[in-house]
Design a protein around this motif. Structure first.
Motif, PDB file in Angstrom:
ATOM      1  N   ALA A 182      20.229 -24.480  12.116  1.00  0.00           N
ATOM      2  CA  ALA A 182      20.605 -25.790  12.659  1.00  0.00           C
ATOM      3  C   ALA A 182      21.634 -26.498  11.793  1.00  0.00           C
ATOM      4  N   GLY A 183      22.090 -25.849  10.721  1.00  0.00           N
ATOM      5  CA  GLY A 183      23.130 -26.430   9.887  1.00  0.00           C
ATOM      6  C   GLY A 183      22.639 -27.395   8.832  1.00  0.00           C
ATOM      7  N   GLU A 184      21.337 -27.408   8.518  1.00  0.00           N
ATOM      8  CA  GLU A 184      20.829 -28.283   7.461  1.00  0.00           C
ATOM      9  C   GLU A 184      21.285 -27.763   6.098  1.00  0.00           C
ATOM     10  N   THR A 185      21.427 -28.682   5.142  1.00  0.00           N
ATOM     11  CA  THR A 185      21.881 -28.341   3.793  1.00  0.00           C
ATOM     12  C   THR A 185      20.742 -28.552   2.809  1.00  0.00           C
ATOM     13  N   HIS A 186      20.570 -27.604   1.881  1.00  0.00           N
ATOM     14  CA  HIS A 186      19.467 -27.681   0.917  1.00  0.00           C
ATOM     15  C   HIS A 186      19.969 -27.504  -0.509  1.00  0.00           C
ATOM     16  N   VAL A 187      19.474 -28.352  -1.394  1.00  0.00           N
ATOM     17  CA  VAL A 187      19.644 -28.191  -2.834  1.00  0.00           C
ATOM     18  C   VAL A 187      18.251 -28.033  -3.423  1.00  0.00           C
ATOM     19  N   VAL A 188      18.027 -26.988  -4.205  1.00  0.00           N
ATOM     20  CA  VAL A 188      16.704 -26.721  -4.790  1.00  0.00           C
ATOM     21  C   VAL A 188      16.805 -26.852  -6.306  1.00  0.00           C
ATOM     22  N   ILE A 189      16.004 -27.746  -6.870  1.00  0.00           N
ATOM     23  CA  ILE A 189      15.959 -27.956  -8.317  1.00  0.00           C
ATOM     24  C   ILE A 189      14.624 -27.443  -8.843  1.00  0.00           C
ATOM     25  N   SER A 190      14.686 -26.467  -9.740  1.00  0.00           N
ATOM     26  CA  SER A 190      13.481 -25.984 -10.420  1.00  0.00           C
ATOM     27  C   SER A 190      13.348 -26.726 -11.745  1.00  0.00           C
ATOM     28  N   LEU A 191      12.204 -27.368 -11.959  1.00  0.00           N
ATOM     29  CA  LEU A 191      11.998 -28.083 -13.212  1.00  0.00           C
ATOM     30  C   LEU A 191      11.976 -27.124 -14.395  1.00  0.00           C
ATOM     31  N   SER A 192      11.422 -25.934 -14.204  1.00  0.00           N
ATOM     32  CA  SER A 192      11.318 -24.950 -15.273  1.00  0.00           C
ATOM     33  C   SER A 192      12.373 -23.868 -15.093  1.00  0.00           C
ATOM     34  N   ALA A 193      12.341 -22.890 -15.997  1.00  0.00           N
ATOM     35  CA  ALA A 193      13.314 -21.797 -15.943  1.00  0.00           C
ATOM     36  C   ALA A 193      12.821 -20.605 -15.137  1.00  0.00           C
ATOM     37  N   ILE A 194      11.627 -20.702 -14.531  1.00  0.00           N
ATOM     38  CA  ILE A 194      11.096 -19.588 -13.743  1.00  0.00           C
ATOM     39  C   ILE A 194      11.993 -19.382 -12.524  1.00  0.00           C
ATOM     40  N   ASP A 195      12.526 -18.164 -12.360  1.00  0.00           N
ATOM     41  CA  ASP A 195      13.619 -17.991 -11.407  1.00  0.00           C
ATOM     42  C   ASP A 195      13.466 -16.826 -10.433  1.00  0.00           C
ATOM     43  N   LYS A 196      12.267 -16.294 -10.256  1.00  0.00           N
ATOM     44  CA  LYS A 196      12.122 -15.072  -9.454  1.00  0.00           C
ATOM     45  C   LYS A 196      12.575 -15.241  -8.003  1.00  0.00           C
ATOM     46  N   MET A 197      12.487 -16.440  -7.477  1.00  0.00           N
ATOM     47  CA  MET A 197      12.864 -16.667  -6.075  1.00  0.00           C
ATOM     48  C   MET A 197      14.290 -17.197  -5.936  1.00  0.00           C
ATOM     49  N   ALA A 198      14.978 -17.394  -7.049  1.00  0.00           N
ATOM     50  CA  ALA A 198      16.273 -18.068  -7.001  1.00  0.00           C
ATOM     51  C   ALA A 198      17.296 -17.312  -6.163  1.00  0.00           C
ATOM     52  N   ASP A 199      17.432 -16.018  -6.387  1.00  0.00           N
ATOM     53  CA  ASP A 199      18.440 -15.247  -5.653  1.00  0.00           C
ATOM     54  C   ASP A 199      18.153 -15.246  -4.157  1.00  0.00           C
ATOM     55  N   ARG A 200      16.887 -15.189  -3.790  1.00  0.00           N
ATOM     56  CA  ARG A 200      16.541 -15.185  -2.374  1.00  0.00           C
ATOM     57  C   ARG A 200      16.860 -16.535  -1.733  1.00  0.00           C
ATOM     58  N   LEU A 201      16.662 -17.620  -2.483  1.00  0.00           N
ATOM     59  CA  LEU A 201      17.005 -18.938  -1.961  1.00  0.00           C
ATOM     60  C   LEU A 201      18.519 -19.082  -1.804  1.00  0.00           C
ATOM     61  N   ARG A 202      19.258 -18.577  -2.785  1.00  0.00           N
ATOM     62  CA  ARG A 202      20.728 -18.637  -2.673  1.00  0.00           C
ATOM     63  C   ARG A 202      21.198 -17.808  -1.471  1.00  0.00           C
ATOM     64  N   ALA A 203      20.590 -16.649  -1.281  1.00  0.00           N
ATOM     65  CA  ALA A 203      20.972 -15.802  -0.144  1.00  0.00           C
ATOM     66  C   ALA A 203      20.668 -16.490   1.181  1.00  0.00           C
TER      67      ALA A 203
END
Length: 391
Positions: free
Chosen positions: A29-50
């Motif tokens: 639907a064209g929504e825009t998302h910015v995700v801020i992780s408080l910590s450095a845990i990043d296992k899902m980061a690449d999937r969110l960027r994709a």
């Protein structure tokens, strides 16, 4: 609509999976998302960027929060100019709430007129006691004390979560329930999966595969599962128990000792953490959830989407999720759990397939990520309209 998410970390868990699914679903639907992780845990980061989200890491460490990082978070909010700030779980609710106060102050000082809403997210049933963790307990108490004025709304993932947090002191009028949604396009039935897993494990075709998915954690109550499995194995020896999750592997000495004591060494298969659950889930003849506590368990919804019938403990809203497509037993009761697993295991293949088909239909109709996102979007739109913002 621009949504600014704040979450404790990006490990692999139910809330993180829901966040990923919401980002993926709303991208259409064209929504825009910015995700801020408080910590450095990043296992899902690449999937969110994709999936199309911008991902940043604040780099908070355990202990007393660095006020400079809270100011940085507030500045990121101001730079993003979001319509919605959505926080996920206690740490993010409180730290994100403080950052929103700072961001609103920055907007006023710079004479910028920008209106947005703050929505908290609660993704557990039991309010954490001091025994569970002092920090979590303190954050929950702060949440209850400020819930009447800091957030515009508070989303609970389950009716059980709503009840326990209102009883604890959270403002009832701010609270609403939106059940987690599941990706019914990714998690689908697969007629070839069972044979593939049997071959991987070296098991005969007549084996009955009982799956359990979850990290090694007291809340998941693997002891309950293994004691039920031991009783079941005596009565239905064709059963094999496929265990999947973080630290659920051969290096887990506690699990290994319990399995050996119960005589399960040859029928338990520990696969550890896997990133191909959508391929493993359809192989199960049934899924078991043995937890002591849950909100709305992701793994049960995903198994149901794969047409796998479930045997679950009655925790959180799990019973409501399963409905009449599976079996529900009390938590911490291995005898009842064993009996229910036996009841499911001794059904005919066609009977289990019928339950599985009904399970998938239930998820598609009532618990899909499409339904879930529409409820989030409708709530955001209503809150924004109350502030005079139309989207």
């Amino acid at each position: 609509m621009k949504i600014f998410h704040i979450i404790s970390g990006l490990g692999v868990g139910g809330a993180e999976t829901l966040l990923l699914n919401l980002v993926s679903e709303s991208r259409i639907a064209g929504e825009t998302h910015v995700v801020i992780s408080l910590s450095a845990i990043d296992k899902m980061a690449d999937r969110l960027r994709a999936a199309g989200a911008e991902v940043r890491f604040l780099g908070m460490r355990s202990g007393v929060p660095n006020p400079l990082l809270l100011i940085r978070l507030a500045r990121w909010i101001v730079e993003a100019r979001p319509d919605v700030v959505q926080t996920w779980m206690y740490h993010a609710d409180i730290f994100g709430g403080v950052a929103v106060l700072l961001a609103r102050l920055m907007f006023r000082l710079s004479r910028q007129r920008h209106r947005f809403v703050l929505v908290w997210g609660i993704h557990r049933t039991e309010v954490p006691t001091r025994k569970v963790g002092r920090v979590l307990n303190t954050l929950a108490r702060m949440g209850a004390a400020t819930s009447n004025r800091l957030p515009d709304s508070v989303i609970c993932c389950a009716n059980a979560s709503f009840r326990t947090h209102v009883e604890y002191g959270y403002e009832r009028t701010k609270m609403r329930v939106i059940h987690n949604g599941f990706d019914v396009r990714k998690f689908v039935p697969d007629a070839t999966a069972r044979t593939a897993l049997l071959n991987e494990l070296g098991l005969p075709p007549a084996s009955i595969l009982i799956g359990i998915v979850g990290r090694s954690n007291p809340a998941k109550d693997y002891d309950n599962f293994l004691r039920a499995a031991a009783m079941l194995h005596q009565r239905v020896p064709e059963c094999h128990f496929v265990m999947v999750g973080k630290d659920v592997d051969a290096s887990n000495k506690v699990l290994a000792r319990t399995m050996n004591e119960l005589g399960l060494g040859g029928v338990c298969h520990l696969l550890g953490a896997r990133n191909d659950l959508h391929r493993i889930m359809p192989a199960f003849d049934m899924l078991c959830l043995s937890s002591r506590t849950e909100g709305l368990p992701t793994v049960v919804g995903e198994a149901m989407a794969c047409s796998v019938p479930c045997v679950v403990t009655d925790v959180g809203d799990t019973g409501q999720l399963v409905g009449d497509t599976g079996l529900v037993v009390p938590p911490r009761d291995p005898v009842s759990l064993s009996d229910a697993l036996e009841q499911m295991a001794t059904l005919s293949l066609e009977q289990r397939k019928t339950l599985g088909r009904l399970a998938r239909e239930r998820i598609v109709e009532s618990f899909s990520i499409t339904v879930c996102w529409q409820q989030y979007r409708d709530m955001y739109t209503t809150l924004l309209r109350a502030k005079g913002v139309t989207r």
